[in-house]
Design an enzyme around this catalytic site. Structure first.
Site, PDB file in Angstrom:
ATOM      1  CE  LYS A 199      76.541  40.499  11.834  1.00 30.47           C
ATOM      2  NZ  LYS A 199      77.177  39.327  12.503  1.00 30.47           N
ATOM      3  CD  GLU A 205      70.099  37.095  -1.694  1.00 33.94           C
ATOM      4  OE1 GLU A 205      70.223  35.874  -1.876  1.00 33.94           O
ATOM      5  OE2 GLU A 205      70.868  37.773  -0.971  1.00 33.94           O
ATOM      6  N   GLY A 256      72.834  35.481  12.462  1.00 36.29           N
ATOM      7  CA  GLY A 256      71.657  36.042  11.813  1.00 36.29           C
ATOM      8  C   GLY A 256      70.342  35.501  12.344  1.00 36.29           C
ATOM      9  NE  ARG A 257      71.438  29.205  12.738  1.00 33.78           N
ATOM     10  CZ  ARG A 257      72.634  29.391  12.176  1.00 33.78           C
ATOM     11  NH1 ARG A 257      72.800  30.354  11.270  1.00 33.78           N
ATOM     12  NH2 ARG A 257      73.663  28.627  12.492  1.00 33.78           N
ATOM     13  CD  GLU A 342      71.025  29.861   8.098  1.00 28.51           C
ATOM     14  OE1 GLU A 342      70.660  30.037   6.912  1.00 28.51           O
ATOM     15  OE2 GLU A 342      71.124  30.788   8.921  1.00 28.51           O
ATOM     16  CG  HIS A 373      40.038  21.466   7.126  1.00 23.70           C
ATOM     17  ND1 HIS A 373      38.879  20.769   6.877  1.00 23.70           N
ATOM     18  CD2 HIS A 373      39.897  21.980   8.379  1.00 23.70           C
ATOM     19  CE1 HIS A 373      38.059  20.874   7.915  1.00 23.70           C
ATOM     20  NE2 HIS A 373      38.658  21.610   8.838  1.00 23.70           N
ATOM     21  CE  LYS A 482      73.798  34.187   0.579  1.00 22.76           C
ATOM     22  NZ  LYS A 482      74.145  34.919   1.823  1.00 22.76           N
TER      23      LYS A 482
END
Length: 514
Positions: A199, A205, A256-257, A342, A373, A482
């Site tokens: 944004k 990152e 964001g999510r 979050e 399994h 961060k």
């Protein structure tokens, strides 16, 4: 006016009911006593069916949970979100991801915002269709992190059946260079489109990966950055300085999510086309309308959110497992981890007061039958009770004989086994049973069905967060690490450990050796 759940009369009644009756609740006895239990605790909602009957809940508990929702003012909270009120109080923002999938008709006071949404959507989808038709572009690399990665990646994988032939999609999120290097290894610059999803166009990152991708592109003979790079950002100037001329933005009321419905969903649109993307939006919009207008008693996101409160705060269950019985949904558990943890992983309420009860459970899972399994041993015979959610798709999208029947049989059998258990005097083969599960059925894994499923989970998280009295739409918990990373990074070169705690200083020195 909204009220925190533990400050209501219904909360106290739920506590009494749990201690008197629900603590000893047995699913097998409940089904034997009530032939209509399945009908009462199951329902249809847009694009899916949900069976809640194998959960540790009776009619009285459900009645009290609905009373809790009313006493907390849940409907007022729902109405406030859909009215565009600034319910994200700590950031003074509205929460309007629902607007991203609303129809073209004016939405009252939100007509202006809706007009902007459709202008951006139309431009994005026109670009997506043009690039889908460009056969020289064979690979699309989405560079983002968090909501700019998990949602699009999950959806593209889930809708693989609808992906354009001749197009491959790659997702890079980790600042660990091994991930980007592994993707670039198989690419040719003249056939690759990079999408930079940030944004602000400053996410550490993402920008580290973006600059490395640009260097690779230029060093590998790429000559037209403007054609081979696009940005999903509101910082048009920074994108232009990078060399990008094609940008699609979104708004501060899109968390964001919750952003896969926005320009962040461009990789989805590139994969399944504008028609498919609009179907994805339509499925989510149908669930929005269900959540907004359906009475609590038949409102599926509300029923699920109330069940989550019941399990977390009364039964004390600290985690929930997701088991999608469809390999294309392999990234759904990871997506739901961010969505729920979050959003609701908070320790204070809207007033900043420390909560005296638990909030978000830990979400985890893998596609069945792989999970059977791996960790199903613990679900069946472990010391902790973990509610499990099965997601099954009735119709397969392949024609391999026998496979889908085996898959569905496993899903049904595991849910049954968790509930009924098995007696064994020796102990080692004893299954206690009475382990709760929810079972979702989609007819087909289509864009519309996926859209409805995701929106269902969004509104479920909203419901539990509203009852807990927390802000489900900020994420301050990701910031401190961060900030500290910006201080530590130059120390890895200099070796300066002044002011660091002994552990961090010792680890930094160890990592600098060699």
């Amino acid at each position: 006016m909204t009220v925190r759940c533990d400050r209501t009369p219904a909360w106290q009644e739920l506590r009494k009911h749990f201690e008197a009756t629900a603590r000893q609740f047995d699913l097998r006895q409940a089904f034997a006593a009530d032939p209509g239990r399945f009908a009462h605790f199951s329902q249809s909602a847009p694009a899916l069916f949900a069976d809640l009957s194998k959960n540790l809940i009776d009619a009285k508990a459900e009645e009290l949970l609905f009373a809790l929702a009313r006493q907390c003012g849940l409907q007022a909270r729902i109405d406030a979100m859909f009215a565009g009120e600034r319910i994200n109080a700590t950031e003074d923002r509205a929460v309007m991801h629902f607007l991203l999938r609303a129809g073209a008709a004016p939405a009252g006071s939100l007509a202006g915002e809706l007009g902007q949404v459709h202008t951006t959507l139309d431009a994005m989808l026109a670009y997506a269709d043009a690039m889908r038709a460009d056969h020289t572009i064979t690979d699309v690399v989405n560079i983002g992190i968090g909501g700019s990665d998990l949602g699009p990646q999950m959806a593209v994988l889930a809708l693989d059946e609808f992906v354009a032939p001749g197009k491959r999609f790659h997702f890079v999120s980790n600042v660990d260079g091994h991930e980007l290097a592994g993707v670039l290894k198989g690419l040719a610059p003249e056939h690759t489109l990079f999408l930079i999803a940030s944004k602000t166009f400053t996410t550490a990152e993402t920008m580290a990966n973006a600059h490395s991708a640009k260097r690779w592109f230029e060093q590998s003979g790429g000559t037209d950055i403007a054609r081979h790079f696009a940005a999903l950002t509101t910082n048009v100037e920074a994108a232009r300085e990078f060399g990008i001329s094609t940008t699609f933005g979104f708004w501060d009321w899109v968390g964001g999510r919750y952003s896969l419905w926005s320009a962040i969903g461009l990789p989805i649109a590139l994969a399944i086309g504008s028609e498919g993307f609009r179907a994805l939006l339509a499925g989510a919009h149908a669930m929005d309308e269900h959540f907004r207008n359906t009475p609590l008693e038949r409102n599926l996101p509300v029923r699920l959110g109330l069940l989550d409160v019941w399990y977390r705060n009364f039964h004390g269950f600290t985690s929930r497992s997701i088991a999608p019985y469809h390999s294309a949904l392999k990234r759904l558990p990871a997506y739901l981890q961010q969505l729920e943890m979050e959003s609701n992983g908070k320790r204070v309420d809207l007033a900043g007061d420390v909560l005296p009860f638990g909030t978000s459970p830990v979400l985890w899972g893998e596609p069945g039958t792989n999970g059977q399994h791996a960790y199903f041993q613990m679900l069946h015979q472990g010391t902790d009770v973990v509610p499990l959610e099965f997601i099954a798709v009735r119709d397969a999208s392949h024609d391999l004989a026998g496979h889908h029947a085996k898959l569905l049989a496993n899903a049904l059998a595991q849910a049954q086994a968790l509930m009924v258990g098995k007696e064994d005097a020796g102990g080692h083969r004893h299954f206690p049973g009475n382990r709760p599960s929810t079972f979702f059925v989609l007819e087909k894994l289509t864009p519309q069905a996926l859209g409805a499923l995701i929106a269902l989970y969004e509104h479920r998280v909203f419901t539990s967060g509203a009852l807990w009295g927390i802000n489900s739409f900020d994420q301050w918990g990701v910031e401190l690490g961060k900030v500290l990373a910006r201080d530590i990074e130059p120390r890895l070169s200099s070796g300066d450990v002044a002011g660091l705690d002994a552990s961090t200083a010792g680890l930094l020195a160890r990592l600098r050796q060699g």
